[in-house]
Motif scaffolding. Structure first.
Motif, PDB file in Angstrom:
ATOM      1  N   SER A  85       0.830  -1.198   0.000  1.00  0.00           N
ATOM      2  CA  SER A  85       0.000   0.000   0.000  1.00  0.00           C
ATOM      3  C   SER A  85       0.874   1.263   0.000  1.00  0.00           C
ATOM      4  N   TYR A  86       1.926   1.236   0.779  1.00  0.00           N
ATOM      5  CA  TYR A  86       2.853   2.381   0.810  1.00  0.00           C
ATOM      6  C   TYR A  86       3.519   2.607  -0.547  1.00  0.00           C
ATOM      7  N   MET A  87       3.972   1.514  -1.159  1.00  0.00           N
ATOM      8  CA  MET A  87       4.655   1.672  -2.446  1.00  0.00           C
ATOM      9  C   MET A  87       3.698   2.225  -3.501  1.00  0.00           C
ATOM     10  N   ALA A  88       2.467   1.724  -3.482  1.00  0.00           N
ATOM     11  CA  ALA A  88       1.480   2.227  -4.437  1.00  0.00           C
ATOM     12  C   ALA A  88       1.242   3.709  -4.173  1.00  0.00           C
ATOM     13  N   GLY A  89       1.072   4.060  -2.902  1.00  0.00           N
ATOM     14  CA  GLY A  89       0.807   5.455  -2.546  1.00  0.00           C
ATOM     15  C   GLY A  89       1.957   6.378  -2.913  1.00  0.00           C
ATOM     16  N   SER A 207       4.050   8.952   1.113  1.00  0.00           N
ATOM     17  CA  SER A 207       2.617   8.765   0.880  1.00  0.00           C
ATOM     18  C   SER A 207       1.791   9.524   1.903  1.00  0.00           C
ATOM     19  N   LEU A 208       2.462  10.295   2.754  1.00  0.00           N
ATOM     20  CA  LEU A 208       1.737  11.105   3.740  1.00  0.00           C
ATOM     21  C   LEU A 208       1.373  12.438   3.124  1.00  0.00           C
ATOM     22  N   PHE A 209       0.111  12.797   3.213  1.00  0.00           N
ATOM     23  CA  PHE A 209      -0.321  14.117   2.781  1.00  0.00           C
ATOM     24  C   PHE A 209      -1.259  14.627   3.851  1.00  0.00           C
ATOM     25  N   LEU A 210      -0.746  15.533   4.673  1.00  0.00           N
ATOM     26  CA  LEU A 210      -1.572  15.971   5.787  1.00  0.00           C
ATOM     27  C   LEU A 210      -2.743  16.802   5.293  1.00  0.00           C
ATOM     28  N   ASP A 211      -2.547  17.477   4.180  1.00  0.00           N
ATOM     29  CA  ASP A 211      -3.657  18.229   3.603  1.00  0.00           C
ATOM     30  C   ASP A 211      -4.529  17.255   2.830  1.00  0.00           C
ATOM     31  N   PRO A 212      -5.771  17.096   3.275  1.00  0.00           N
ATOM     32  CA  PRO A 212      -6.619  16.085   2.612  1.00  0.00           C
ATOM     33  C   PRO A 212      -6.819  16.363   1.125  1.00  0.00           C
ATOM     34  N   HIS A 213      -6.722  17.623   0.736  1.00  0.00           N
ATOM     35  CA  HIS A 213      -6.867  17.897  -0.696  1.00  0.00           C
ATOM     36  C   HIS A 213      -5.717  17.280  -1.486  1.00  0.00           C
ATOM     37  N   GLN A 214      -4.533  17.368  -0.921  1.00  0.00           N
ATOM     38  CA  GLN A 214      -3.393  16.746  -1.588  1.00  0.00           C
ATOM     39  C   GLN A 214      -3.514  15.238  -1.584  1.00  0.00           C
ATOM     40  N   LEU A 215      -3.976  14.718  -0.452  1.00  0.00           N
ATOM     41  CA  LEU A 215      -4.117  13.264  -0.381  1.00  0.00           C
ATOM     42  C   LEU A 215      -5.159  12.803  -1.386  1.00  0.00           C
ATOM     43  N   GLU A 216      -6.230  13.570  -1.486  1.00  0.00           N
ATOM     44  CA  GLU A 216      -7.244  13.190  -2.469  1.00  0.00           C
ATOM     45  C   GLU A 216      -6.673  13.289  -3.879  1.00  0.00           C
TER      46      GLU A 216
ATOM     47  N   ARG E 101      -8.873   5.631   7.957  1.00  0.00           N
ATOM     48  CA  ARG E 101      -8.342   6.948   7.632  1.00  0.00           C
ATOM     49  C   ARG E 101      -7.908   6.941   6.172  1.00  0.00           C
ATOM     50  N   GLY E 102      -7.539   8.092   5.672  1.00  0.00           N
ATOM     51  CA  GLY E 102      -7.181   8.182   4.263  1.00  0.00           C
ATOM     52  C   GLY E 102      -5.924   7.402   3.943  1.00  0.00           C
ATOM     53  N   GLY E 103      -5.888   6.747   2.827  1.00  0.00           N
ATOM     54  CA  GLY E 103      -4.739   5.985   2.378  1.00  0.00           C
ATOM     55  C   GLY E 103      -4.569   6.222   0.903  1.00  0.00           C
ATOM     56  N   PRO E 104      -3.799   5.438   0.195  1.00  0.00           N
ATOM     57  CA  PRO E 104      -2.948   4.347   0.688  1.00  0.00           C
ATOM     58  C   PRO E 104      -1.697   4.868   1.407  1.00  0.00           C
ATOM     59  N   GLY E 105      -0.912   3.915   1.894  1.00  0.00           N
ATOM     60  CA  GLY E 105       0.316   4.285   2.584  1.00  0.00           C
ATOM     61  C   GLY E 105       0.004   4.981   3.890  1.00  0.00           C
ATOM     62  N   LEU E 106       0.867   5.915   4.234  1.00  0.00           N
ATOM     63  CA  LEU E 106       0.650   6.621   5.494  1.00  0.00           C
ATOM     64  C   LEU E 106      -0.570   7.528   5.383  1.00  0.00           C
ATOM     65  N   GLY E 107      -0.780   8.056   4.178  1.00  0.00           N
ATOM     66  CA  GLY E 107      -2.018   8.780   3.885  1.00  0.00           C
ATOM     67  C   GLY E 107      -2.244   9.957   4.794  1.00  0.00           C
ATOM     68  N   GLY E 108      -3.314   9.901   5.558  1.00  0.00           N
ATOM     69  CA  GLY E 108      -3.651  10.975   6.480  1.00  0.00           C
ATOM     70  C   GLY E 108      -4.490  10.382   7.585  1.00  0.00           C
ATOM     71  N   ILE E 109      -5.024  11.246   8.453  1.00  0.00           N
ATOM     72  CA  ILE E 109      -5.785  10.666   9.555  1.00  0.00           C
ATOM     73  C   ILE E 109      -7.244  11.057   9.512  1.00  0.00           C
TER      74      ILE E 109
END
Ligand code: TPP
Ligand code: TPP
Ligand code: SF4
Ligand code: SF4
Ligand code: SF4
Ligand code: SF4
Ligand code: SF4
Ligand code: SF4
Ligand code: MG
Ligand code: MG
Lengths: 368, 254, 77, 187, 368, 254, 187, 77
Positions: A85-89, A207-216, E101-109
């Motif tokens: 999942s991390y690699m995909a993200g 794969s961390l995006f604290l801003d949900p818009h970026q994560l989306e 929480r949001g994913g994939p990977g570390l994603g968000g919370i």
């Protein structure tokens, strides 16, 4: 060459430079082959302490931009789900091979296809998909293994090849592409790989995006890739599919070979049956299957799997109720014999009693 | 200031000019600086790659100016292994918290150290899970109150704090293992030397290196930054001995 | 004459520098920064000996130390 | 050539897998489609081990065969397990050195080969598998004796003594087949 | 009471005696609550060293026959996949909660529903399924949590409740069943739990079956349970479903509540829309959804998820092409506002241009 | 034999009368017997539960006559923890190979020991992955040839063998840790005492206990059973010191 | 009662969550349906924190509200962020002690409360949240003042001094609302 | 007179007992068991001292030791 060794050699020819593994039957020969072969081509062979570690070693190795891969079997693949999942993200190319064995749990070590869902729907968390390939011969395992690396690079997404113990243990003649110099990825040419922030801004594989818009955005970016795969990567094979077919079998991997034998036998008895064999399980050849299934001559579509029914769902989604769908499956390491598949086909073709709908899936064997 | 003044202390080049997200007084910031200084001093910033943990320091790549990978929780040593094996020419380090390294990542750190992977680990031991809101860590002190040990860590139920430097030193494979702290300037200077040495050994291709740094978490400990440094000195230092446990200079091979 | 510059943008008012300064010349502002922190200030710059202790302990690398001519040698503590 | 399937079965250590592989390599050498499929898994420790070789001019379907045309059994448990599943009209090769019974099926050719004895007489009981392989080749004609000879030379090139002994017993098995079953055309 | 706390208390009332956890946002309050509460009722609270360990502690604890559970969030659940597959294979009852929480990977919370596939299709290896429940209010989280333990025992199968950060963080009034004495499982009465081979043959909790026939039997035995679940456990709710509906929304969990708000607003504007809310995600209410969807008045079925489209596949399998299916989703921690869902509905209802087929799934937001 | 003969050595009651699947000369069988004897002698067979590993001894439940759980590879200590916490009245043990315990299961064993879980671990160190066909284990000896170290274990690449007894002894939490071997009758008798003691401490609710048993794998080492015992004595014993590392009788608390 | 939504926003430490919870408990006490939904996640460290309370007589749909009827902002960043999204016709309560600007929107009621000053005068700046809560209750009438008083008593039962002070500022906030906006009927 | 009983069903012919016996009275059979193993036999039972060493090393618990009257005390080796 044994399937497992052929897979290993194919990776070498595809320019793989790193292999990380943890022993598990029935694919340990891949490691045993590569422990000798990798050093010959200057590549890295490393046995990790667990599949959790191996999945993450692959993650680190893939970040270099070089071609890297791992092979494992069912429980080992379960342990890699977080790292996948991390690699995909993080948009990393990496190749994973699952030589499936019977499950769930410790199960057994004989051939099975019961990790279809895990591979195709995503066993890890979040909105991601793997590109999934399923060879049915050792030669095809070689070809798809090489293709896997190309596709992983093309999409910067993990690619999984799934086979079963038969593919791994079987020996068949194989041809490799000419053994000229093996071409490899050059990390210095990469515009994303981590290779030292010299004269450029640092690159962050994350794969961390604290801003949900970026994560989306990242999720939809992934989705775009999957949509592109659906347009460009669908692969399948038709076997003796023609206007005389009364029934269409859908089956993949080595199971499909057994169905071919059945089809040949039935042909010699004057009964025409065709085979639709998906080669990409994700993206699934939905339109293509539908096209074949809706043809007038086809009365029934028979899905044959070495599982209690998993791909069946994608067949249903493809055919959308346009045809009656039946299922035949054996699982847990039992490989259906041509005979039992054949009698299932005959039972369906001979219009005895009213056939059941796909709702009631038919199993190879009743319990108790 | 007049023009013939010279700056004798300033932000290292390998550090971005960004305000961190850390709480006031959190010593993660000091440790970041020491890492950046080591990269600068060894001149390896442009061939360095850090592995960020999951923990308060997950955003370390916003502060240290080199390439980074962000690992799943606890798995930084596995990423570092995979990377470094493929690119032995680069300088690789993991930066990990105590939850990350000593709890979920126990398997990965012990095995990376045991294989003698040629990377460096900066292990920030603040005796708590900082990022998730102050749960008990394996390194939490006896009687220490956390959100999952509201009556204090009960050693009869969950055992004594894990001393990672000691455990990694119990391995036969040569390595450099030192424990330092950052609660006073004096300790910070020693920590700096240890971190420098850890990177130097890596650059020389010598061995695996790990520096355990005792660090504060004023927020989750429930102290002011000043009280926190005192708590560290009074509680952690006696249990977590500050010393060099293993040095390839001193003990070579088995 | 040695001295320090505190970047009030980086300072989070943790007060660690105050305790570290052997000259006791750092103290907290009465004002608040945009981030909502009181920040450190030198109230008696002339007594600064450029020992860098404040800078060494500052978790936010908010302090620069300036020396004139030769710098104060950083002894090992 | 129609598809031909042969299973070798015995206990681990009897060279079952090798016999199958030698056949498979020989088939490949002759430009045929070949699939060699071992049994693996729990049986491998202690119990019976077996492998199946499918040889064909056309694409091979199932590598798993319910009723192979030929089965060569090296020990009693394999005799019991595999005797019943030889394809009617097929061939059942029995290592009579270790198996002192015969099948009472009448719908296939049963061919008794004193494998261990022949190998032992040639100098090494471990060559039993090659005796049986020779017998199979002679009886089935699925590949040429020369091809197997070549394969053996490649695989044992360096070990002169071993090679010589193996070539000898291969030929002896082959000849026994011709003697016993008579010259046959290629299948 | 906060959702996370309510879930914790519900487990206590359901007679849970063991809780194993590893901290992860946004559900750490469950642990923080239980670290105090469990000892009060004489139960076990233990923070493990990782989710891999926690999944396996649960495995060991479940083998006692007592009621045990864990809670986690997306990446943590990925790490439990191997143990989940083992527990399913060994027929163990256990309850798992995924506050997604949001994913994939570390994603968000922030809240997401992107672990649908993992929960519903099986993230681990082998032929097994979880019974999956999805509450949409804190009260329902309480009710379903209690139900989870009953169902886990009934089927001796792991049950997963999935919610998102909203459910976990939200505070609503909740009612618990009367706080009489908490009823608990008595291991001595169990005919399968491990409690010492005194005057009986040893019991072995296992999933290894070296004989493939036995392994297959075990898989079909599991399958029997899943078929029984399909007959007995399907749960769903209809909201303002009636003959005037022009469109049917399918949505679950907290997302469904947002859709309710939309439906209320539309109603006040004179537009009738209904909601089909699956409560069991596995078994999925396929027949029931089909029944509602095929009704004449329904022109379109709109699937709304906080993901890039996962449940959509089950909607497709249910409706089998009988109705046009549309999708609206936001993901990565973005919670769709009632307004955007509403405009999506309006866009579909107002017959402007030709609507697109479900093939082209419509997203909440375009990338780039 | 005459009727007034008495049997002074026979199969323990806690052992089924079944032929094991182990290779000839594999010392797993001896260790099984010692475990069964301990259960018998302490009279706890009917409240014992074993946790089987994944490894050659996965089928241990076919041989030892008590309740069992079968763990995923390496996770036996987690299962044992979960079980024992729920049922402190029962006697719980894990039986694990070196791949299982020292490689994939490193995190679980270290943490279970550190929490002081009140169960017993029998750790069978045969320096190889037996079941999967002889791959290198973390415990494989330097230069030892395995299928994944065909030129012998290269310590410069993969480090030195891990000594689990030493590592677990580095933890502060009290425990009983001893290393024994089973290559001679004399050693077997010592091993028996250690295993008995390990269970006894558990039954008394004292501490976590772990006995590391050096064992042979003739098949994958490529030796006859006799040669294998000699190889163990010559190669393993010098590196894996046979002794009691930790005993709550001697060191109580921190 | 129609559904009512109110958001409290400020920085961490200003008692934002507590203000919302006190309101939520009071709503529950009055037998209403209530959903309290905090913001959580990255914002919580440093940036703005906020929570929303939805109170209704009927089943509550979305706990996430795009345009709440009322928003109480405690600091400048919240003022900027939330000012624009108050529902037209709604209520905007501004902690004027820390916010020295006013919204130029004309389609809602703007109500300036010098929260910090009032709390400080009463003896503790930390009670600002209760001042604002009082002001909200007075301005909205969503729950009764008495109910909130009771809730406070329950929550602060043991700390007499604290309780007294909080009750005082609650009332002051409430009274200020009545004074400024005039007596209102229950919404 | 002490003696041993070897259960040929359990014996896998590993020969460890042979080496362990201080009296050198165990040897391998010429026959093979159903499992395909040669098995251990006592060729000179009269010399058995009942020391149990063979039984202790037997990985397959194939050996029982019988003593008459008092048993030979197992000394600590
Ligand atoms: C698999 C997984 N489990 C749990 C978490 C939640 N999590 C985030 S950070 C953290 C621990 C942080 O503690 P530590 O490593 O000590 O770092 P600190 O914040 O104290 O610096 C945890 C458990 C996660 N992200 N992934
Ligand atoms: C997750 C997982 N990874 C790998 C395996 C394959 N596997 C089975 S046993 C084993 C190791 C056995 O070695 P060891 O623990 O040393 O036991 P031994 O057989 O030597 O007694 C492995 C890797 C597995 N079953 N599950
Ligand atoms: S929570 Fe603790 S470790 Fe994290 S930034 Fe704040 S003080 Fe530092
Ligand atoms: S440099 Fe030294 S004297 Fe000057 S302000 Fe800093 S600590 Fe004080
Ligand atoms: S140490 Fe740094 S951050 Fe702290 S008060 Fe001083 S200048 Fe500010
Ligand atoms: S493979 Fe090795 S460990 Fe396994 S049974 Fe055989 S000898 Fe024993
Ligand atoms: S008991 Fe002692 S003397 Fe008798 S056979 Fe056994 S080892 Fe030999
Ligand atoms: S030790 Fe046991 S198994 Fe081995 S030969 Fe002697 S009796 Fe047989
Ligand atoms: Mg920490
Ligand atoms: Mg081993």
């Amino acid at each position: 060459m044994k399937g497992n060794e052929a897979i290993a050699e194919a990776a070498i020819r595809a320019g793989a430079e790193g292999y990380f593994c943890y022993p598990i039957t029935p694919q340990s020969e891949v490691a045993e082959y590569l422990t000798k072969r990798m050093p010959e081509v200057g590549g890295v062979f490393l046995q990790g302490e667990s599949e959790v570690a191996v999945g993450n070693m692959l993650f680190g190795a893939a970040s270099t931009g070089k071609r890297v891969f791992t092979t494992s079997s069912s429980p080992g693949i379960s342990l890699m789900q977080e790292s996948i999942s991390y690699m995909a993200g993080a948009h990393l190319p990496a190749v994973l091979v699952n030589i499936m064995r019977g499950g769930p749990g410790l199960g057994g070590i004989l051939p099975a296809q019961s990790d279809y869902f895990q591979a195709v729907k995503g066993g890890g968390h979040g909105d991601y998909r793997l590109l999934v390939l399923a060879p049915s011969t050792v030669q095809e395992a070689v070809d798809l293994m090489m293709l896997s690396f190309d596709l992983a690079d093309k999409y910067r997404n993990p690619v999984m090849m799934i086979g079963d113990g038969m593919i791994g243990q079987m020996m068949e003649a194989v041809e490799f592409p000419e053994e000229k110099e093996i071409k490899r990825n050059n990390p210095d040419e990469s515009d994303w790989a981590v290779n030292g922030a010299k004269d450029r801004k640092p690159r962050i594989i994350k794969s961390l995006f604290l801003d949900p818009h970026q994560l989306e955005d990242n999720s939809w970016l992934l989705d775009d890739k999957y949509e592109q795969m659906k347009r460009e990567e669908v692969r399948y094979e038709l076997y003796k599919v023609n206007a005389k077919n009364k029934l269409l079998i859908v089956s993949y991997g080595t199971m499909a070979r057994i169905c071919q034998t059945v089809i040949d036998e039935l042909e010699s008895e004057g009964i025409s049956v065709g085979l639709f064999r998906p080669i990409t399980l994700y993206p699934y050849p939905m339109k293509e299957l539908k096209k074949e299934a809706v043809k007038k001559n086809i009365k029934t579509v028979l899905t044959v799997e070495m599982s209690t029914a998993q791909m069946l769902e994608d067949v249903e989604r493809s055919i959308l109720g346009k045809k009656q769908i039946e299922f035949f499956g054996r699982t847990g390491g039992i490989v259906p014999t041509p005979d039992e598949v054949k009698s299932k086909v005959l039972e369906l073709i001979k219009p005895k009693k009213k056939a059941k709908t796909s709702e009631k899936k038919k199993r190879g064997k009743n319990v108790k | 200031m007049s023009s013939n003044s010279n700056v004798i202390f300033s932000r290292p080049e390998a550090m971005h000019d960004t305000v961190t997200h850390y709480c006031p007084g959190c010593t993660h910031g000091i440790i970041h600086r020491l890492v950046a200084e080591a990269l600068d001093e060894l001149g390896v910033r442009d061939k360095a790659v850090g592995v960020a943990p999951v923990g308060c320091s997950v955003l370390i790549y916003n502060y240290i100016n080199c390439d980074f990978m962000e690992a799943p929780h606890g798995r930084a040593p596995a990423l570092a292994t995979g990377f470094k094996r493929m690119r032995p020419d680069m300088t690789v380090f993991t930066y990990q918290g105590d939850g990350d390294l000593a709890s979920i990542g126990m398997g990965e750190i012990v095995h990376a150290a045991n294989r003698g992977e040629k990377f460096t680990t900066i292990f920030v031991n603040n005796a708590i899970y900082g990022m998730t809101g102050g749960q008990m860590a394996p390194t939490t002190m006896p009687q220490q109150i956390t959100t999952t040990s509201p009556k204090g860590r009960d050693v009869s139920q969950v055992g004594y704090p894990i001393r990672m430097a000691e455990i990694l030193s119990a391995l036969v494979t040569p390595s450099y293992i030192e424990r330092v702290a950052v609660h006073t300037p004096q300790h910070i200077l020693k920590a700096k030397k240890a971190i420098y040495k850890a990177f130097k050994y890596q650059v020389e291709g010598r061995c695996y290196s790990m520096v355990e740094v005792l660090s504060t978490c004023p927020t989750n400990w429930g102290y002011t930054p000043q009280e926190a440094t005192k708590w560290l000195a009074d509680n952690m230092v006696p249990y977590y001995e500050l010393k060099c446990f293993k040095d390839p200079e001193k003990t070579e091979g088995f | 004459m040695p001295g320090i510059r505190i970047d009030k943008n980086h300072c989070k008012g943790c007060e660690l520098c105050i305790r570290a300064c052997p000259q006791n010349i750092i103290s907290m502002s009465k004002e608040i920064t945009v981030r909502g922190y009181y920040f450190a200030q030198v109230h008696d710059p002339s007594r600064c000996i450029g020992c860098q202790l404040c800078a060494i302990v500052c978790p936010d690398v908010a302090i620069e130390v300036i020396a004139h001519g030769t710098s104060y040698a950083l002894i090992e503590y | 050539m129609e598809q031909y399937e042969v299973t070798f079965a015995g206990f681990g250590g009897q060279g079952i897998m090798t016999a199958g592989q030698l056949l498979a390599y020989s088939g490949i050498k002759e430009g045929k489609q070949v699939a060699w499929m071992p049994s693996y898994g729990p049986e491998m420790r202690g119990g019976t081990a077996y492998c199946t070789v499918v040889i064909s001019d056309k694409r091979i379907g199932s590598p798993v065969v319910t009723n192979p045309k030929c089965i060569c059994v090296f020990n009693r448990p394999s005799f019991d397990k595999f005797g019943p599943i030889v394809k009617p009209g097929g061939l059942f090769i029995v290592n009579s050195s270790l198996i002192n019974v015969v099948s009472d099926r009448k719908d296939f050719t049963q061919f008794l080969v004193p494998g261990n004895e022949m190998a032992l007489m040639a100098g090494n009981a471990k060559a039993t598998n090659v005796v049986i392989l020779g017998a199979f080749v002679g009886a089935s004609n699925v590949v040429k004796l020369e091809t197997v000879t070549e394969t053996l030379k490649e695989k044992l090139g360096k070990k002169k003594d071993m090679l010589e002994l193996n070539l000898r017993v291969l030929k002896e098995g082959y000849d026994l087949a011709l003697e016993t079953l008579g010259q046959k055309d290629s299948v």
